[in-house]
Design a protein around this motif. Structure first.
Motif, PDB file in Angstrom:
ATOM      1  N   GLU A 173       0.847  -1.192   0.000  1.00  0.00           N
ATOM      2  CA  GLU A 173       0.000   0.000   0.000  1.00  0.00           C
ATOM      3  C   GLU A 173       0.888   1.249   0.000  1.00  0.00           C
ATOM      4  O   GLU A 173       1.819   1.354   0.802  1.00  0.00           O
ATOM      5  N   PRO A 174       0.617   2.211  -0.869  1.00  0.00           N
ATOM      6  CA  PRO A 174       1.469   3.402  -0.950  1.00  0.00           C
ATOM      7  C   PRO A 174       1.338   4.325   0.259  1.00  0.00           C
ATOM      8  O   PRO A 174       0.255   4.502   0.801  1.00  0.00           O
ATOM      9  N   ILE A 175       2.466   4.884   0.651  1.00  0.00           N
ATOM     10  CA  ILE A 175       2.501   5.908   1.690  1.00  0.00           C
ATOM     11  C   ILE A 175       2.556   7.241   0.948  1.00  0.00           C
ATOM     12  O   ILE A 175       3.619   7.683   0.507  1.00  0.00           O
ATOM     13  N   LEU A 176       1.402   7.871   0.769  1.00  0.00           N
ATOM     14  CA  LEU A 176       1.273   8.987  -0.162  1.00  0.00           C
ATOM     15  C   LEU A 176       2.130  10.194   0.189  1.00  0.00           C
ATOM     16  O   LEU A 176       2.521  10.957  -0.688  1.00  0.00           O
ATOM     17  N   SER A 177       2.444  10.386   1.450  1.00  0.00           N
ATOM     18  CA  SER A 177       3.256  11.545   1.837  1.00  0.00           C
ATOM     19  C   SER A 177       4.701  11.419   1.358  1.00  0.00           C
ATOM     20  O   SER A 177       5.494  12.342   1.492  1.00  0.00           O
ATOM     21  N   THR A 178       5.039  10.257   0.766  1.00  0.00           N
ATOM     22  CA  THR A 178       6.424  10.014   0.337  1.00  0.00           C
ATOM     23  C   THR A 178       6.582  10.119  -1.173  1.00  0.00           C
ATOM     24  O   THR A 178       7.617   9.725  -1.718  1.00  0.00           O
ATOM     25  N   GLU A 179       5.580  10.624  -1.873  1.00  0.00           N
ATOM     26  CA  GLU A 179       5.632  10.687  -3.338  1.00  0.00           C
ATOM     27  C   GLU A 179       6.818  11.516  -3.823  1.00  0.00           C
ATOM     28  O   GLU A 179       7.173  12.538  -3.241  1.00  0.00           O
TER      29      GLU A 179
END
Length: 405
Positions: free
Chosen positions: A265-271
């Motif tokens: 699952e992506p950790i969106l704050s790390t884009e």
């Protein structure tokens, strides 16, 4: 009437053709590509013993043998239908219709697509397309790219791109969606790659893989996998980062990457944006079985073989009279195994059509043993438990015959 028609001029098809021709049969091989050799044409890699496997040279040898044996090899010909008549098969092609006593399908495999936002942009291609462009057509696919999908196929071809002087900055997982499934999960990817870790160029990776026999250690390794990836051939391989989107206006300009948790699952704050002018997507391979499907041949889904495969036995015979299969249509393995399977099919067809030469039966058994030996010696398996998969499909053949009785 032609004795044998073979669809597919790859390692399996050409090997079968040469065996049939040696036994005095009239053989015709058709292939939709412009040149014979199939997947061999794009293969170039170093073996564990330091020697180089040059697929183009292997294809050249098979083609030269076919020419000497008067095998009719026609390229640029597509087969769009096959139909079984009372005593023969009718093969419908773009160059006319043909009748044959025996039909061998050696259609190989195709690549699985992984849908990722932006995948229709110019500069996005499958990893196999990059291999063909580089090794066959000698076309540079770009200056700096990324590979999406971490598996045995992508690792091997990425190395080939590097050897051709093309920069591949990183390998990433695909973003998680309903199609990518296990390919987007760090733990599943690690398990699949552990099977070939002994071939890794890094001593650290080879040593570390030795201790990864247990699930608990594998899960721990994924949790503490380096955020900057682990370098292989000087290129970081990221098990904890995935490509969420391919970015560009009129062509590829880069990819949007994010860190992922242990479940993918992506950790969106790390884009983060990573620049690139080409992207290779590697979803793996599956058997190319459309012609077998319209033949009426029964199928079985076997994960260990890469998907749905036509039912067949060790002799490469299907339950349908006069229909044979060989190569990756029967399950995803190396070109070396495909060549040996082609020889088996050639002897099997020869024995069935000639019906007189006891010698062929002995040669057939030897060829079957060569397939097993080649499989056992293979340094890379595209799917785990390939032996189990082969046993399942052969058992299915026997069950099919019992059902028909």
């Amino acid at each position: 009437m032609i004795d044998v028609i073979i669809v597919g001029a790859g390692p399996a098809g050409l090997s079968a053709a040469n065996v049939c021709a040696k036994n005095g049969l009239k053989v015709k091989v058709v292939d939709e590509f412009m040149k014979a050799g199939g997947r061999l044409l794009g293969q170039l890699h170093e073996e564990p013993d330091g020697t180089w496997w040059n697929g183009i040279e292997e294809a050249k040898k098979l083609s030269e043998d076919a020419q000497e044996l008067n095998v009719a090899v026609e390229c640029g010909v597509s087969v769009h239908n096959i139909k079984q008549e009372k005593s023969y098969w009718k093969v419908y092609t773009t160059k006319g219709d043909f009748k044959t006593r025996a039909l061998l399908l050696a259609t190989g495999a195709a690549e699985t697509s992984l849908p990722i936002p932006g995948w229709t942009l110019p500069g996005v291609m499958s990893i196999g397309a990059a291999q063909v462009m580089t090794n066959v057509h000698r076309v540079r696919v770009g200056e700096r790219g990324v590979v999406i999908g971490i598996n045995i196929l992508s690792a091997a071809i990425t190395r080939e791109l590097q050897l051709a002087g093309i920069e591949v900055s990183s390998m990433y997982l695909p973003g998680k969606n309903i199609v990518t499934e296990d390919a987007a999960k760090p733990l599943s990817t690690m398990k699949s790659m552990l099977k070939v870790a002994s071939l890794a160029p890094s001593k650290l990776i080879r040593l570390g893989s030795y201790f990864m026999k247990y699930e608990s250690l594998q899960s721990l390794a994924v949790r503490f996998y380096p955020k900057n990836g682990m370098k292989v051939w000087g290129m970081p391989v990221h098990l904890r980062k995935a490509v969420l989107e391919i970015v560009g206006d009129k062509k590829v300009e880069g990819v949007k990457v994010a860190q992922v948790d242990v479940n993918g699952e992506p950790i969106l704050s790390t884009e983060k944006f990573v620049p690139a002018d080409f992207v290779c997507i590697a979803g793996g391979l599956y058997p190319l079985v459309e012609l077998a499907a319209i033949s009426g041949c029964p199928f079985q889904y076997i994960a260990e073989l890469g998907g749905h495969v036509p039912v067949h036995n060790e002799n490469m015979k299907t339950p349908i009279d006069g229909l044979y299969v060989a190569g990756n249509i029967t399950g995803i393995e190396s070109a070396k195994v495909a060549m040996k399977q082609g020889a088996v099919a050639g002897y099997s067809i020869s024995m069935d059509l000639l019906k007189t030469d006891v010698n062929i039966e002995d040669q057939l058994q030897q060829a079957i043993n060569h397939v097993k030996q080649t499989r056992n010696q293979a340094t890379i398996q595209f799917h785990p438990d390939i032996h189990s998969g082969r046993e399942k499909i052969h058992a299915s053949f026997k069950n099919t015959l019992r059902t028909d009785i």
